[in-house]
Each structure stands twice: as structure tokens, then as C-alpha cells.
Design a protein around this motif. Structure first.
Motif, PDB file in Angstrom:
ATOM      1  N   GLY A 140       0.821  -1.214   0.000  1.00 27.65           N
ATOM      2  CA  GLY A 140       0.000   0.000   0.000  1.00 27.65           C
ATOM      3  C   GLY A 140       0.849   1.255   0.000  1.00 27.65           C
ATOM      4  O   GLY A 140       0.592   2.202  -0.762  1.00 27.65           O
ATOM      5  N   PHE A 141       1.895   1.295   0.831  1.00 23.12           N
ATOM      6  CA  PHE A 141       2.797   2.450   0.827  1.00 23.12           C
ATOM      7  C   PHE A 141       3.511   2.570  -0.520  1.00 23.12           C
ATOM      8  O   PHE A 141       3.709   3.678  -1.029  1.00 23.12           O
ATOM      9  CB  PHE A 141       3.828   2.327   1.949  1.00 23.12           C
ATOM     10  CG  PHE A 141       3.245   2.381   3.334  1.00 23.12           C
ATOM     11  CD1 PHE A 141       2.131   3.162   3.613  1.00 23.12           C
ATOM     12  CD2 PHE A 141       3.807   1.650   4.370  1.00 23.12           C
ATOM     13  CE1 PHE A 141       1.591   3.214   4.883  1.00 23.12           C
ATOM     14  CE2 PHE A 141       3.281   1.698   5.645  1.00 23.12           C
ATOM     15  CZ  PHE A 141       2.170   2.478   5.907  1.00 23.12           C
ATOM     16  N   LEU A 142       3.899   1.426  -1.082  1.00 25.81           N
ATOM     17  CA  LEU A 142       4.534   1.444  -2.398  1.00 25.81           C
ATOM     18  C   LEU A 142       3.591   2.031  -3.446  1.00 25.81           C
ATOM     19  O   LEU A 142       3.982   2.897  -4.242  1.00 25.81           O
ATOM     20  CB  LEU A 142       4.951   0.027  -2.790  1.00 25.81           C
ATOM     21  CG  LEU A 142       5.470  -0.163  -4.213  1.00 25.81           C
ATOM     22  CD1 LEU A 142       6.721   0.665  -4.463  1.00 25.81           C
ATOM     23  CD2 LEU A 142       5.726  -1.644  -4.500  1.00 25.81           C
ATOM     24  N   MET A 143       2.343   1.565  -3.450  1.00 24.07           N
ATOM     25  CA  MET A 143       1.389   2.046  -4.447  1.00 24.07           C
ATOM     26  C   MET A 143       1.033   3.512  -4.227  1.00 24.07           C
ATOM     27  O   MET A 143       0.742   4.244  -5.182  1.00 24.07           O
ATOM     28  CB  MET A 143       0.122   1.182  -4.427  1.00 24.07           C
ATOM     29  CG  MET A 143       0.357  -0.195  -5.005  1.00 24.07           C
ATOM     30  SD  MET A 143       0.922  -0.141  -6.725  1.00 24.07           S
ATOM     31  CE  MET A 143       2.120  -1.485  -6.728  1.00 24.07           C
ATOM     32  N   ALA A 144       1.064   3.985  -2.987  1.00 23.00           N
ATOM     33  CA  ALA A 144       0.859   5.413  -2.745  1.00 23.00           C
ATOM     34  C   ALA A 144       1.938   6.221  -3.441  1.00 23.00           C
ATOM     35  O   ALA A 144       1.673   7.283  -4.042  1.00 23.00           O
ATOM     36  CB  ALA A 144       0.853   5.702  -1.243  1.00 23.00           C
ATOM     37  N   GLY A 145       3.187   5.723  -3.391  1.00 21.37           N
ATOM     38  CA  GLY A 145       4.261   6.393  -4.107  1.00 21.37           C
ATOM     39  C   GLY A 145       4.116   6.289  -5.605  1.00 21.37           C
ATOM     40  O   GLY A 145       4.378   7.256  -6.343  1.00 21.37           O
TER      41      GLY A 145
ATOM     42  N   ALA B 189       0.278  11.084   5.287  1.00 17.85           N
ATOM     43  CA  ALA B 189       1.348  11.579   4.428  1.00 17.85           C
ATOM     44  C   ALA B 189       0.834  11.798   3.011  1.00 17.85           C
ATOM     45  O   ALA B 189       1.287  12.720   2.317  1.00 17.85           O
ATOM     46  CB  ALA B 189       2.515  10.601   4.419  1.00 17.85           C
ATOM     47  N   TRP B 190      -0.141  10.986   2.577  1.00 15.42           N
ATOM     48  CA  TRP B 190      -0.638  11.063   1.199  1.00 15.42           C
ATOM     49  C   TRP B 190      -2.081  11.551   1.091  1.00 15.42           C
ATOM     50  O   TRP B 190      -2.465  12.090   0.051  1.00 15.42           O
ATOM     51  CB  TRP B 190      -0.549   9.687   0.549  1.00 15.42           C
ATOM     52  CG  TRP B 190       0.845   9.204   0.336  1.00 15.42           C
ATOM     53  CD1 TRP B 190       1.692   9.550  -0.689  1.00 15.42           C
ATOM     54  CD2 TRP B 190       1.571   8.281   1.145  1.00 15.42           C
ATOM     55  NE1 TRP B 190       2.893   8.896  -0.556  1.00 15.42           N
ATOM     56  CE2 TRP B 190       2.850   8.113   0.563  1.00 15.42           C
ATOM     57  CE3 TRP B 190       1.271   7.566   2.307  1.00 15.42           C
ATOM     58  CZ2 TRP B 190       3.821   7.259   1.100  1.00 15.42           C
ATOM     59  CZ3 TRP B 190       2.233   6.732   2.852  1.00 15.42           C
ATOM     60  CH2 TRP B 190       3.493   6.580   2.247  1.00 15.42           C
ATOM     61  N   ILE B 191      -2.877  11.331   2.121  1.00 13.64           N
ATOM     62  CA  ILE B 191      -4.305  11.666   2.025  1.00 13.64           C
ATOM     63  C   ILE B 191      -4.627  12.817   2.965  1.00 13.64           C
ATOM     64  O   ILE B 191      -4.295  12.780   4.155  1.00 13.64           O
ATOM     65  CB  ILE B 191      -5.187  10.447   2.372  1.00 13.64           C
ATOM     66  CG1 ILE B 191      -4.884   9.282   1.422  1.00 13.64           C
ATOM     67  CG2 ILE B 191      -6.657  10.816   2.279  1.00 13.64           C
ATOM     68  CD1 ILE B 191      -5.669   8.019   1.728  1.00 13.64           C
ATOM     69  N   ASP B 192      -5.285  13.822   2.432  1.00 12.06           N
ATOM     70  CA  ASP B 192      -5.711  14.993   3.214  1.00 12.06           C
ATOM     71  C   ASP B 192      -7.065  14.684   3.839  1.00 12.06           C
ATOM     72  O   ASP B 192      -8.106  14.757   3.180  1.00 12.06           O
ATOM     73  CB  ASP B 192      -5.801  16.206   2.286  1.00 12.06           C
ATOM     74  CG  ASP B 192      -6.183  17.475   3.016  1.00 12.06           C
ATOM     75  OD1 ASP B 192      -6.365  17.432   4.250  1.00 12.06           O
ATOM     76  OD2 ASP B 192      -6.315  18.526   2.345  1.00 12.06           O
ATOM     77  N   PHE B 193      -7.050  14.343   5.120  1.00  4.51           N
ATOM     78  CA  PHE B 193      -8.283  13.967   5.811  1.00  4.51           C
ATOM     79  C   PHE B 193      -8.984  15.153   6.465  1.00  4.51           C
ATOM     80  O   PHE B 193      -9.984  14.966   7.165  1.00  4.51           O
ATOM     81  CB  PHE B 193      -7.986  12.909   6.879  1.00  4.51           C
ATOM     82  CG  PHE B 193      -7.707  11.540   6.320  1.00  4.51           C
ATOM     83  CD1 PHE B 193      -8.748  10.733   5.889  1.00  4.51           C
ATOM     84  CD2 PHE B 193      -6.411  11.054   6.222  1.00  4.51           C
ATOM     85  CE1 PHE B 193      -8.505   9.472   5.375  1.00  4.51           C
ATOM     86  CE2 PHE B 193      -6.147   9.797   5.718  1.00  4.51           C
ATOM     87  CZ  PHE B 193      -7.201   8.995   5.287  1.00  4.51           C
TER      88      PHE B 193
ATOM     89  N   ARG C  96       4.487  22.782   4.864  1.00  2.00           N
ATOM     90  CA  ARG C  96       5.010  23.961   4.187  1.00  2.00           C
ATOM     91  C   ARG C  96       4.200  24.334   2.948  1.00  2.00           C
ATOM     92  O   ARG C  96       3.963  25.516   2.693  1.00  2.00           O
ATOM     93  CB  ARG C  96       6.476  23.741   3.783  1.00  2.00           C
ATOM     94  CG  ARG C  96       7.414  23.528   4.948  1.00  2.00           C
ATOM     95  CD  ARG C  96       8.845  23.235   4.493  1.00  2.00           C
ATOM     96  NE  ARG C  96       9.597  24.468   4.223  1.00  2.00           N
ATOM     97  CZ  ARG C  96      10.830  24.466   3.746  1.00  2.00           C
ATOM     98  NH1 ARG C  96      11.444  23.314   3.454  1.00  2.00           N
ATOM     99  NH2 ARG C  96      11.467  25.599   3.535  1.00  2.00           N
ATOM    100  N   SER C  97       3.794  23.350   2.160  1.00  2.05           N
ATOM    101  CA  SER C  97       3.111  23.674   0.897  1.00  2.05           C
ATOM    102  C   SER C  97       1.878  22.837   0.607  1.00  2.05           C
ATOM    103  O   SER C  97       1.066  23.213  -0.236  1.00  2.05           O
ATOM    104  CB  SER C  97       4.099  23.509  -0.273  1.00  2.05           C
ATOM    105  OG  SER C  97       4.281  22.127  -0.589  1.00  2.05           O
ATOM    106  N   GLY C  98       1.738  21.682   1.264  1.00  5.66           N
ATOM    107  CA  GLY C  98       0.610  20.793   0.988  1.00  5.66           C
ATOM    108  C   GLY C  98       0.735  20.010  -0.300  1.00  5.66           C
ATOM    109  O   GLY C  98      -0.242  19.404  -0.745  1.00  5.66           O
ATOM    110  N   LEU C  99       1.922  19.949  -0.910  1.00  3.88           N
ATOM    111  CA  LEU C  99       2.077  19.271  -2.203  1.00  3.88           C
ATOM    112  C   LEU C  99       1.639  17.806  -2.171  1.00  3.88           C
ATOM    113  O   LEU C  99       0.850  17.397  -3.041  1.00  3.88           O
ATOM    114  CB  LEU C  99       3.534  19.383  -2.679  1.00  3.88           C
ATOM    115  CG  LEU C  99       3.878  18.569  -3.933  1.00  3.88           C
ATOM    116  CD1 LEU C  99       3.100  19.084  -5.136  1.00  3.88           C
ATOM    117  CD2 LEU C  99       5.389  18.580  -4.194  1.00  3.88           C
TER     118      LEU C  99
ATOM    119  N   GLY D  42      -2.531  13.790  -3.848  1.00  5.38           N
ATOM    120  CA  GLY D  42      -3.502  12.784  -3.447  1.00  5.38           C
ATOM    121  C   GLY D  42      -4.924  13.183  -3.823  1.00  5.38           C
ATOM    122  O   GLY D  42      -5.704  12.355  -4.321  1.00  5.38           O
ATOM    123  N   ARG D  43      -5.275  14.430  -3.593  1.00  5.62           N
ATOM    124  CA  ARG D  43      -6.620  14.903  -3.930  1.00  5.62           C
ATOM    125  C   ARG D  43      -6.884  14.827  -5.425  1.00  5.62           C
ATOM    126  O   ARG D  43      -8.026  14.643  -5.858  1.00  5.62           O
ATOM    127  CB  ARG D  43      -6.820  16.338  -3.435  1.00  5.62           C
ATOM    128  CG  ARG D  43      -6.873  16.492  -1.932  1.00  5.62           C
ATOM    129  CD  ARG D  43      -7.469  17.838  -1.520  1.00  5.62           C
ATOM    130  NE  ARG D  43      -6.697  18.968  -2.000  1.00  5.62           N
ATOM    131  CZ  ARG D  43      -5.770  19.611  -1.311  1.00  5.62           C
ATOM    132  NH1 ARG D  43      -5.471  19.201  -0.084  1.00  5.62           N
ATOM    133  NH2 ARG D  43      -5.130  20.641  -1.816  1.00  5.62           N
TER     134      ARG D  43
END
Length: 428
Positions: free
Chosen positions: A121-126, A239-243, A400-403, A408-409
Motif C-alpha cells: 500500500g505504501f509502495l502504491m501510494a508512491g 502523508a498522502w491523504i488529506d483527511f 510547508r506547501s501541501g504538495l 492525493g486529492r
């Protein structure tokens, strides 16, 4: 977001230092990334996911040329796509998933490790982060997107779902599926979202409710929240999803969201350290953070009238333990987005103890001031761990930037998975 110049300089130092891990730990022959900087360490598929996610940050910060990031990413994705997926004892993966640890040169399974659901899952997030960021109409970036899309579509999430309910932890060729599944609140929220968003082998609608029904909501130190002891559990998926502002059925019932829940968990961690019920050295308002990480294997000793042993690598947590006086500075830092008012003073204090040119208390996998014989700041984990460095890069950038959150969004598979899990509101 306005940040004090001194704090911004500190974050820049820490973030760039952590980013350089992925330059040093990368194998240019196959794109694999080492789990740690310790000699002989294998590759971790989760750390590869963090590397793929960190490259866009490096580009935006001016630490890496876009062409170099594309080249590195393509080497990794080509290897993953062409690797042995037979599931044999010496393969690289099975059904689109990957063994947790791989030989850095051969790319084959080591340590009798499992086909890991969460690490895939972490791999696929990347992989999806790279596919979203590298959007140019060039031969190289088109190939990158095609490979990323094919890798994600190949993962057979449904195969790993037990009896239509929760997802298993993993699988081994010697014994089949492991006997336990992803139940109880954990970092697996990312796993469920990615599994639900798949256009080819998706989890069923029953999977997410089967997971959330195992949650444990408590009041600790005056905070009502979804409990998980180790701090990393409240951080990794973020780290990847803005909740922020989006809620599933469970959180709608609690009038909360997962971001706010992690903020409360951060306050609970700090309060535990201030109370210091087990009388360890160093714990306090600006020295806190129990999580999974390395720890000392020192001799047992008497502390506050009890015989205290030390656990080595362990998942430590509050308030129920385990706790042997070992703190994780990178996990403290990774709460930056949730509670900067707590984290920034803690980072300043840790830097003041070790010096601005020595980030070891923050970037090490663990440190233990109680083991005072190991040095002026106690025991400090040797070497660097890729998971810690990846979280530092991504969580500082989200602050710092939300990149990473923006990427993810923008990803349709992440959005689809959140919708299928029942999330509504906010940016959705």
C-alpha cells in the motif's frame, strides 16, 4: 502559511537532510531503495514508495532536476513491472503485491518475509504520487504514467480480503495467508482506500465497515479520540491523504475527522510524557513521542522501584505501553501538520540538545535518555531508517506547501476509494 524564519530554516535543514537519504540509498541498476543505511540492509518496498513520493518534493524544492527524478522513477517502475510475480520463495511478489524485503541487487525475497499488504500500500501510494505529479507530454513521462497505472491495476486487492470482510496482513508461499488481519484502527486506512479505489480488483463494499467496527473510541487525559498507542499509526496514511474536513460514517457519528483525531492523539502523547508515569529520564513538554522504532538492548536496571528491561526494535505507545524510555524524534516531527504549536518547540529543544549540525535526535529511529551511559544524550539509534526519512520529507512538505496532499486529492483512484469508503464533505 506564515512560518518564523528560524523555524523555516530548521525545517529546511531537516527536510533536505532526510531527502538525501533517498539519493544515498538508491540502487541505480534496479531502482530499489534500502530499508536502512546499515551495511547489508535489504530494500523495503515501503521505502521505495516513500522515495517515489519524495522525488516531486525534491524537484519543487530545487534539490533535484526533474529529468533525474523521472529517470530514477522509471528505473524503479520498470523493475517492478518486469519482476517475478510467481509467488515462489525466491520471487519478488505475487498477484501485484510485493514481498516486504527484497535483495538490493537481485530484487528477490529475503528474510523469509511476507507478501505485505500494508507495505505494498505504501509502495502504491508512491506509484500513484509519481503518476499524478509527472504529467508532461514527453516520451519518458508518458511511459512513467503508463507503468504506474499498470502496476496499480495489477494489484489483486480482492484476493487478500478474508470472507468478504477485513483484509489480511499478508501471505507466505510456505503457509498461505497469515492468521491475522487489518482490524482495529491503524495505518491501514490507506490500504483500504487504495483497495476500494481499484478499477480492476477492488475490495468489496463490506471491507471498510468490517474494519471500522473494530475501532476503539476512548477518553484519555480529557481527549475523546480513536485510540492507537504508537504515534506512527496516527500519521502514515496522512502523508498522502488529506483527511481535513472529510468524514466516513464512523467519524460523522463522532463529529470528528481523522485529521482532528491525529491532533488529539498528539496532545495525548505530550500529556503522557509530561506525566511520565514510569519515571524515565528526559520526558517532558518538549520531549515526547512514543512510536515504532529502534531501541537499546541495554542491561536491565532499577527505575522507580521496578526492574526495567529494554526492548530493542518495538512498537511503543501511550498510555498502555510498551514503554522503556525510548522516544522517536521523527514521529514527533511527523505530527507537525496536526499540532505545530507542540511540535515546533519540541524540535527546537531537540536541536538545542544535540546542536543544529547534529540532527540525530530528530532523524534517528529512536533515542533513550535513560540509558545515560551511552552518551551525553543517552542512547541514539545508529544509522538512518528509510521510513523515518520519508515521513520527515512528506510531513514537512504537507506543512510547508501541501504538495503531497494536493497530489492525493488529484488522483482519481484515491478519490474513488474515499467515496466507496463512505467519506463525504470538505474537498470531496
Amino acid at each position: 502559511m506564515t512560518v518564523d524564519p528560524a523555524d523555516d530554516a530548521m525545517l529546511e535543514r531537516l527536510q533536505r537532510g532526510a531527502f538525501e537519504y533517498f539519493l544515498k540509498a538508491y540502487n541505480p541498476r534496479n531502482g530499489l531503495v534500502a530499508d536502512t543505511m546499515r551495511e547489508g540492509a535489504p530494500s523495503s518496498i515501503a521505502v521505495i514508495g516513500f522515495a517515489l513520493s519524495a522525488y516531486p518534493v525534491g524537484i519543487e524544492r530545487g534539490w533535484m532536476e526533474r529529468t533525474e527524478a523521472v529517470r530514477r522513477s522509471l528505473v524503479t517502475l520498470r523493475f517492478l513491472m518486469g519482476s517475478d510475480q510467481s509467488g515462489s520463495a525466491h520471487a519478488t511478489g505475487y498477484r501485484g503485491f510485493y514481498f516486504h524485503f527484497l535483495d538490493m541487487e537481485l530484487g528477490t525475497r529475503v528474510w523469509l518475509s511476507e507478501v505485505s499488504l500494508i507495505d505494498t500500500g505504501f509502495l502504491m501510494a508512491g506509484v500513484l504520487t509519481a503518476a499524478t505529479y509527472f504529467d508532461a507530454d514527453t516520451i519518458e513521462e508518458r511511459e512513467l504514467r503508463q507503468l504506474a497505472n499498470a502496476l496499480y491495476r495489477r494489484v489483486d486487492w480482492r484476493w487478500a480480503q478474508r470472507d468478504g470482510g477485513a483484509v489480511t496482513h499478508g501471505w507466505k508461499p510456505e503457509c498461505g495467508f497469515l492468521n491475522y488481519g487489518w482490524e482495529g484502527y491503524s495505518e491501514a486506512i490507506l490500504l483500504y482506500v487504495l483497495g476500494l479505489g481499484s478499477p480492476t480488483h477492488a475490495l468489496t463494499d463490506e471491507s471498510f465497515p468490517a474494519w471500522t467496527v473494530t475501532y476503539q473510541w476512548e477518553n484519555l487525559y480529557g481527549h475523546n479520540f480513536l485510540v492507537a498507542g504508537p504515534l506512527f499509526i496516527h500519521q502514515f496514511s496522512h502523508a498522502w491523504i488529506d483527511f481535513r474536513g472529510i468524514r466516513d460514517a464512523f467519524m460523522r457519528e463522532k463529529d470528528c475527522d481523522y485529521f482532528e483525531n491525529s491532533r488529539r492523539a498528539t496532545y495525548v502523547q505530550r500529556e503522557y510524557a509530561m506525566r511520565n508515569p514510569r519515571s524515565f529520564t528526559g520526558y517532558g513538554a518538549d520531549c515526547w513521542g512514543l512510536s515504532a522504532g529502534d531501541g537499546p538492548q541495554a542491561e536491565a536496571r532499577s527505575i522507580a522501584g521496578r526492574n526495567q528491561t529494554f526492548y530493542g526494535y518495538a512498537a511503543r505507545g501511550v498510555p498502555y505501553g510498551p514503554d522503556d524510555g525510548t522516544l522517536c524524534g521523527s514521529s514527533t516531527l511527523s505530527s507537525l501538520v496536526f499540532a505545530p504549536e507542540l511540535v515546533l518547540p519540541a524540535l527546537r529543544a531537540l536541536e538545542a540538545r544535540s546542536g543544529t549540525n547534529d540532527p540525530s535526535l530528530i532523524r534517528a529511529s529512536g533515542f533513550n535518555p535513560t540509558v545515560a551511559e551511552a552518551g551525553p544524550n543517552g542512547w541514539i539509534s545508529p544509522g538512518e531508517f528509510g521510513l523515518d526519512q520519508g515521513m520527515i520529507v512528506l510531513m514537512i512538505e504537507n506543512y510547508r506547501s501541501g504538495l503531497p496532499w494536493r497530489l492525493g486529492r488529484a488522483n482519481p483512484f484515491v478519490r474513488a476509494g474515499l467515496h466507496r469508503a463512505g467519506f463525504k464533505g470538505g474537498w470531496l
